[in-house]
Motif scaffolding. Structure first.
Motif, PDB file in Angstrom:
ATOM      1  N   LYS A  50      74.481  36.755 143.111  1.00 10.16           N
ATOM      2  CA  LYS A  50      73.862  38.072 143.231  1.00 10.16           C
ATOM      3  C   LYS A  50      72.475  37.956 143.853  1.00 10.16           C
ATOM      4  N   ALA A  51      72.155  38.911 144.701  1.00  2.91           N
ATOM      5  CA  ALA A  51      70.823  38.955 145.295  1.00  2.91           C
ATOM      6  C   ALA A  51      69.804  39.373 144.241  1.00  2.91           C
ATOM      7  N   VAL A  52      68.638  38.777 144.301  1.00  4.23           N
ATOM      8  CA  VAL A  52      67.546  39.142 143.407  1.00  4.23           C
ATOM      9  C   VAL A  52      67.008  40.502 143.853  1.00  4.23           C
ATOM     10  N   PRO A  53      66.895  41.450 142.941  1.00  2.00           N
ATOM     11  CA  PRO A  53      66.389  42.781 143.318  1.00  2.00           C
ATOM     12  C   PRO A  53      65.045  42.699 144.037  1.00  2.00           C
ATOM     13  N   GLY A  54      64.958  43.404 145.138  1.00  2.00           N
ATOM     14  CA  GLY A  54      63.726  43.486 145.901  1.00  2.00           C
ATOM     15  C   GLY A  54      63.572  42.455 147.006  1.00  2.00           C
ATOM     16  N   VAL A  55      64.258  41.335 146.900  1.00  2.00           N
ATOM     17  CA  VAL A  55      64.090  40.269 147.890  1.00  2.00           C
ATOM     18  C   VAL A  55      64.753  40.641 149.215  1.00  2.00           C
ATOM     19  N   LYS A  56      65.956  41.167 149.144  1.00  2.00           N
ATOM     20  CA  LYS A  56      66.643  41.570 150.368  1.00  2.00           C
ATOM     21  C   LYS A  56      65.828  42.633 151.106  1.00  2.00           C
ATOM     22  N   LYS A  57      65.278  43.570 150.368  1.00  2.00           N
ATOM     23  CA  LYS A  57      64.450  44.621 150.970  1.00  2.00           C
ATOM     24  C   LYS A  57      63.210  44.014 151.623  1.00  2.00           C
ATOM     25  N   PHE A  58      62.603  43.045 150.957  1.00  2.00           N
ATOM     26  CA  PHE A  58      61.436  42.383 151.540  1.00  2.00           C
ATOM     27  C   PHE A  58      61.779  41.816 152.913  1.00  2.00           C
ATOM     28  N   PHE A  59      62.889  41.093 153.002  1.00  2.00           N
ATOM     29  CA  PHE A  59      63.279  40.484 154.273  1.00  2.00           C
ATOM     30  C   PHE A  59      63.725  41.534 155.298  1.00  2.00           C
ATOM     31  N   LYS A  60      64.407  42.574 154.843  1.00  2.00           N
ATOM     32  CA  LYS A  60      64.813  43.646 155.769  1.00  2.00           C
ATOM     33  C   LYS A  60      63.592  44.310 156.381  1.00  2.00           C
ATOM     34  N   ASP A  61      62.549  44.513 155.585  1.00  2.35           N
ATOM     35  CA  ASP A  61      61.341  45.201 156.041  1.00  2.35           C
ATOM     36  C   ASP A  61      60.358  44.293 156.777  1.00  2.35           C
ATOM     37  N   LEU A  62      60.566  42.988 156.720  1.00  6.17           N
ATOM     38  CA  LEU A  62      59.638  42.043 157.329  1.00  6.17           C
ATOM     39  C   LEU A  62      59.619  42.210 158.848  1.00  6.17           C
ATOM     40  N   ASP A  63      58.450  42.445 159.392  1.00  8.78           N
ATOM     41  CA  ASP A  63      58.300  42.564 160.839  1.00  8.78           C
ATOM     42  C   ASP A  63      58.069  41.181 161.426  1.00  8.78           C
ATOM     43  N   ILE A  64      58.816  40.876 162.470  1.00  8.25           N
ATOM     44  CA  ILE A  64      58.674  39.593 163.151  1.00  8.25           C
ATOM     45  C   ILE A  64      58.130  39.883 164.549  1.00  8.25           C
ATOM     46  N   PRO A  65      56.952  39.386 164.855  1.00 15.61           N
ATOM     47  CA  PRO A  65      56.372  39.642 166.175  1.00 15.61           C
ATOM     48  C   PRO A  65      57.240  39.077 167.307  1.00 15.61           C
ATOM     49  N   GLN A  66      57.284  39.790 168.417  1.00 14.87           N
ATOM     50  CA  GLN A  66      58.097  39.361 169.548  1.00 14.87           C
ATOM     51  C   GLN A  66      57.703  37.977 170.044  1.00 14.87           C
TER      52      GLN A  66
END
Length: 138
Positions: A50-66
């Motif tokens: 199971k995914a840890v609550p909040g971690v998936k959202k953190f990575f989904k929202d993480l901006d990666i500079p071009q």
């Protein structure tokens, strides 16, 4: 903000930039993110895959500079620290981290090679190869 269509593709890019090349800083650590109290509640017996609550959202929202995306030449899905941040007790047997789309290739202009987790339909290698990217399964 760069938008990825396939979360698992993005997670593989994060692995390369944050944990392998150490360019995307600071490196995320699930224990630090949760703190000691919440970390103690992450139980392997109750939540083996199971995914840890909040971690998936953190990575989904993480901006990666071009400028960092421009440095990704390989995606290798063999052992990933990023997977174990999302799902600390993942045993590598499920398909929850399979890349299911090549659409995000356009975000990585220098991508040359991908090494993928097995997918049941065995179609992803061919899709990457059709885009001129060397590809194989683990």
């Amino acid at each position: 903000m760069t938008k990825f269509k396939d979360f698992n593709f993005k997670l593989a890019v994060i692995q390369e930039l944050m944990y392998s090349k150490k360019l995307l800083r600071p490196a995320f650590d699930v224990r630090t993110f949760l703190g000691p109290e919440k970390w103690r509640k992450v139980d392997q017996a109750k939540h083996p895959s199971k995914a840890v609550p909040g971690v998936k959202k953190f990575f989904k929202d993480l901006d990666i500079p071009q400028e960092l995306l421009d440095q990704v030449e390989i995606i290798d899905q063999n052992y990933h620290q990023a997977y174990h941040q999302v799902t600390p007790y993942w045993d590598g047997e499920g398909d929850e981290f399979n890349i299911t789309s090549t659409e995000d290739v356009k975000l990585l202009p220098d991508l040359k090679k991908v090494i993928l987790l097995y997918d049941h339909e065995q179609k992803m290698v061919g899709e990457f190869q059709a885009k001129g990217i060397e590809a194989r399964y683990l």
